[in-house]
Enzyme design. Structure first.
Site, PDB file in Angstrom:
ATOM      1  CB  ILE A  19     -10.405  66.625 133.830  1.00 26.35           C
ATOM      2  CG1 ILE A  19     -10.443  67.727 134.891  1.00 26.35           C
ATOM      3  CG2 ILE A  19     -11.804  66.065 133.594  1.00 26.35           C
ATOM      4  CD1 ILE A  19     -11.289  68.920 134.481  1.00 26.35           C
ATOM      5  N   GLY A  22      -7.339  63.566 125.522  1.00 31.75           N
ATOM      6  CA  GLY A  22      -7.849  63.310 124.197  1.00 31.75           C
ATOM      7  C   GLY A  22      -6.732  62.959 123.245  1.00 31.75           C
ATOM      8  N   GLY A  23      -7.073  62.888 121.960  1.00 33.25           N
ATOM      9  CA  GLY A  23      -6.083  62.493 120.973  1.00 33.25           C
ATOM     10  C   GLY A  23      -4.925  63.462 120.859  1.00 33.25           C
ATOM     11  CB  SER A  25      -5.711  68.558 123.977  1.00 30.36           C
ATOM     12  OG  SER A  25      -7.013  68.011 123.901  1.00 30.36           O
ATOM     13  CB  VAL A  27      -9.206  68.113 129.682  1.00 28.57           C
ATOM     14  CG1 VAL A  27     -10.194  69.103 130.287  1.00 28.57           C
ATOM     15  CG2 VAL A  27      -9.434  68.013 128.182  1.00 28.57           C
ATOM     16  CE  LYS A  42      -9.635  69.545 123.562  1.00 33.06           C
ATOM     17  NZ  LYS A  42     -10.845  69.385 122.753  1.00 33.06           N
ATOM     18  CG  ASP A 136     -15.787  63.455 117.184  1.00 38.55           C
ATOM     19  OD1 ASP A 136     -16.291  62.378 116.796  1.00 38.55           O
ATOM     20  OD2 ASP A 136     -14.905  63.517 118.044  1.00 38.55           O
TER      21      ASP A 136
END
Length: 672
Positions: A19, A22-23, A25, A27, A42, A136
């Site tokens: 999908i 991220g920094g 991980s 997903v 994740k 965040d």
């Protein structure tokens, strides 16, 4: 290393695809084969799996998120830490990020933005009460689901509020980072309020509050630059909402809302009282007037007073110093006297300049009457004065958008002035009656804009549609009179766009069924429901009526239904095979708008049948728009399927997102 499709993790979660990333991980979309549901996994990246610090952060994320159970927070179902494999099983939310939602709309209307904000506040408030700080909050971490529910995702850098003094690395995204996070790497619940306020600012204006050439420039702006006001970018935003966002973005955490629930309460009050009278009645912060328009102006005035006092002290000190020099160094009398004269001259010169500025301001203000707000602000630009619309009135003297009046009184530099704007004349003129052939100005007006003006003036009107190769769809082609002053009912002709996509429905009445079907299909239309009635006084069968009048311009693919009368001596069918038919009568929910979420869904209906191992799609209903949150009544008396096939499936599909809204299995049988 990325996980391949169809990989089975823990003999339970089957990977269906990646999908996002991220920094630290990946997903994935996966299916929980044990419970039969679609989930999001994740998964910690390999390069961090061996790093104890990152694994610890990842585990903390899972523990923090697992404590939160709220409609407006993405749910966490399970966590796995086994060897080098670390992942979290989460709710998969179908929808788009708030960032994409803002980009699609440009900016979000005030009431809709407040509706979204209140949903988010409910989720954030729960997290704060449980001691969890997100750290965040940003539009990229907020999902607007297809049902209209707004959810907060990614508690990847959440921290327990009890650990707020730990000096950790700055991890929040720079466009939404609080000053204390940027400066010291510490945060508490008020840091989330700052980031949330930056997000609300972007929702209302379509842009981030601080921008720069690089990350450091943006961080510096959060620390040092003045707080931007929403109304400086979007004039129509209410005073109350402008204040709420501004207060939430205060540089000092002690000056912001002290809880997200307090901010939510003000947002609810702003819905009822957009002028913000509740703010002045409250006397924020012990009546010191720190916030609000008057408080801000007073703060600036106090600043000037402080500077003036400091200047006087400095001048007195200079004179004392000069006196000391006169007593101690008589040789320097002439030099000191000269210096004193120069200082006095300079002081007089500066004072004269200030007096000129104040005087000039008084004489300039009358010049803003008859100007638009941008024009008037340009006149007053040297004084840093901001103008805002307070109300609007009809005026025969001033054109729409021009300033009619403003409150009397003395104004200083940095003042905010709330003006009355003209809504234009109450009577509208569509074209010059002396030159009725020139409709160029009228045809640049959208029907939405014209309807707004007519409804504002309580003028009755009717609309008819017409194809046009020169006027874009949704714009006015003509009106039946030059202006609203003229006698008679107002009729507006609106363009449906180029005629290339439109066809005229043929006249089918009197044709045989076969002739009518051929005529419909030859125009690119679809045969809808055919209803048969018996006739006793006719010899042959023919079409008695049609669902859409002949000559009506419709889009290709539109269904046309028929009523066919059967005569006593109808010709026998040329084929011995009977049509295989079915019917349907079902209600279909078109999603859920949710608070503050509006829109339409383009829906198309297909019949799917398996023929020779392949799925054959037949359009039963061409694309039509339905309001989000409404119900579609799917009622068709006669659906013709493939001859000899007893099974079929009706699918109701969101055509824009290629998403199945509902499906129904049908049984087909020979007609008759």
């Amino acid at each position: 290393m990325k996980i391949e499709k169809d990989t089975l993790l823990q003999e339970r979660y089957r990977i269906e695809g990646l999908i996002g990333e991220g920094g630290m991980s990946y997903v994935y979309k996966a299916k929980d084969i044990k419970l039969g549901r679609i989930v999001a996994l994740k998964v910690l990246k390999d390069e961090f799996a061996g790093d104890a610090e990152f694994v610890n952060k990842f585990q903390n994320e899972a523990k923090a998120a697992a404590k939160l159970n709220h409609l407006n927070i993405v749910s966490t179902f399970d966590t796995v830490d086994e060897g080098d494999l670390h992942f979290i099983v989460m709710e998969l939310v179908e929808g788009i990020t708030l960032k994409n939602f803002i980009q699609r709309k440009g900016k979000i209307a005030e009431r809709e933005a407040i509706g979204i904000a209140l949903q988010l506040i409910d989720g954030i408030d729960l997290a704060h009460k449980m001691g969890i700080v997100h750290r965040d909050i940003k539009p990229q971490n907020i999902i607007v689901s297809t049902e209209g529910v707004v959810k907060i995702a990614d508690f990847g850098i959440a921290r327990a509020a009890s650990q707020e003094t730990v000096n950790t690395a700055v991890m929040g995204s720079v466009h939404y980072i609080s000053p204390e996070q940027a400066r010291l790497g510490v945060s508490d619940a008020r840091s989330d309020i700052y980031s949330f306020s930056c997000t609300l600012y972007e929702m209302l204006t379509g842009k981030v509050p601080y921008a720069g050439e690089n990350s450091m420039a943006v961080v510096f702006s959060h620390l040092e630059d003045p707080i931007p006001r929403v109304r400086d970018s979007v004039k129509e935003i209410s005073k109350a909402l402008d204040y709420i966002v501004w207060r939430g973005m205060q540089k000092k955490a002690s000056l912001r809302y002290q809880s997200i629930a307090d901010m939510g309460e003000d947002l609810r009050l702003a819905l009822e009282d957009p002028d913000g009278s509740f703010l002045s009645e409250r006397e924020d912060d012990g009546g010191k007037g720190v916030f609000g328009r008057n408080g801000l102006d007073q703060g600036i005035s106090n600043l000037y007073k402080g500077l003036a006092i400091a200047s006087v002290i400095l001048i007195v000190g200079v004179f004392l110093f000069l006196g000391y020099k006169v007593v101690g160094l008589l040789r320097s009398v002439q030099s000191i006297s000269s210096d004193e004269t120069k200082l006095t001259e300079k002081t007089t010169e500066d004072s004269t300049q200030v007096a000129i500025t104040i005087s000039a301001l008084d004489s300039l203000l009358p010049g803003i009457i008859g100007k638009t707000i941008p024009e008037a602000e340009d006149i007053l630009k040297n004084y840093d004065i901001r103008l805002y619309e307070d109300k609007a009135e009809f005026s025969d003297e001033y054109e729409e958008g021009q300033i009619i009046s403003y409150p009397g009184g003395q104004y200083n530099s940095h003042s905010r002035i709330y003006v009355t704007l003209s809504k234009g004349s109450k009577d509208l003129e569509f074209y010059d009656p002396k030159n009725p052939e020139d409709l160029s100005s009228l045809q640049k007006m959208s029907i939405a804009e014209l309807e707004r003006k007519l409804q504002d003036r309580n003028i009755q009107y009717s609309i008819k549609e017409e194809a046009s190769d020169t006027v874009p769809a949704g714009y006015v082609i003509r009106t039946n009179k030059a202006g609203t002053k003229d006698a008679g009912a107002l009729e507006i002709t609106v363009s449906t766009g180029a005629a290339s996509n439109l066809v005229a429905v043929p006249d089918l009445v009197g044709m045989t069924e076969d002739e009518a079907v051929l005529a419909i299909q030859s125009e690119g239309l679809v045969v809808g429901t055919i209803t048969y009635v018996s006739g006793t006084s006719v010899d042959a069968d023919y079409v008695l009526s049609q669902s859409i009048l002949s000559g009506t311009m419709v889009e290709q693919g539109q269904a046309v239904s028929l009523t066919v009368i059967r005569g006593q001596s109808s010709k026998p069918s040329t084929s011995t095979e009977k049509a295989w038919v079915s019917s349907i009568n079902q209600s279909v929910s078109i999603g859920s708008g949710g608070p503050g979420v509006q829109g339409t869904v383009l829906v198309v209906v297909y019949l799917i049948q398996e023929i020779d191992g392949e799925s054959r799609y037949t359009t039963i209903q061409s694309a039509r728009s339905y309001a989000l949150g409404s119900e579609m009544q799917l009622s068709i008396n006669r659906i013709v399927g493939a001859t000899g096939l007893s099974k079929g499936t009706i699918e109701v599909v969101d055509a824009e997102n290629d998403r199945v809204l509902a499906s129904f299995d049908l049984e087909f049988h020979p007609e008759g």
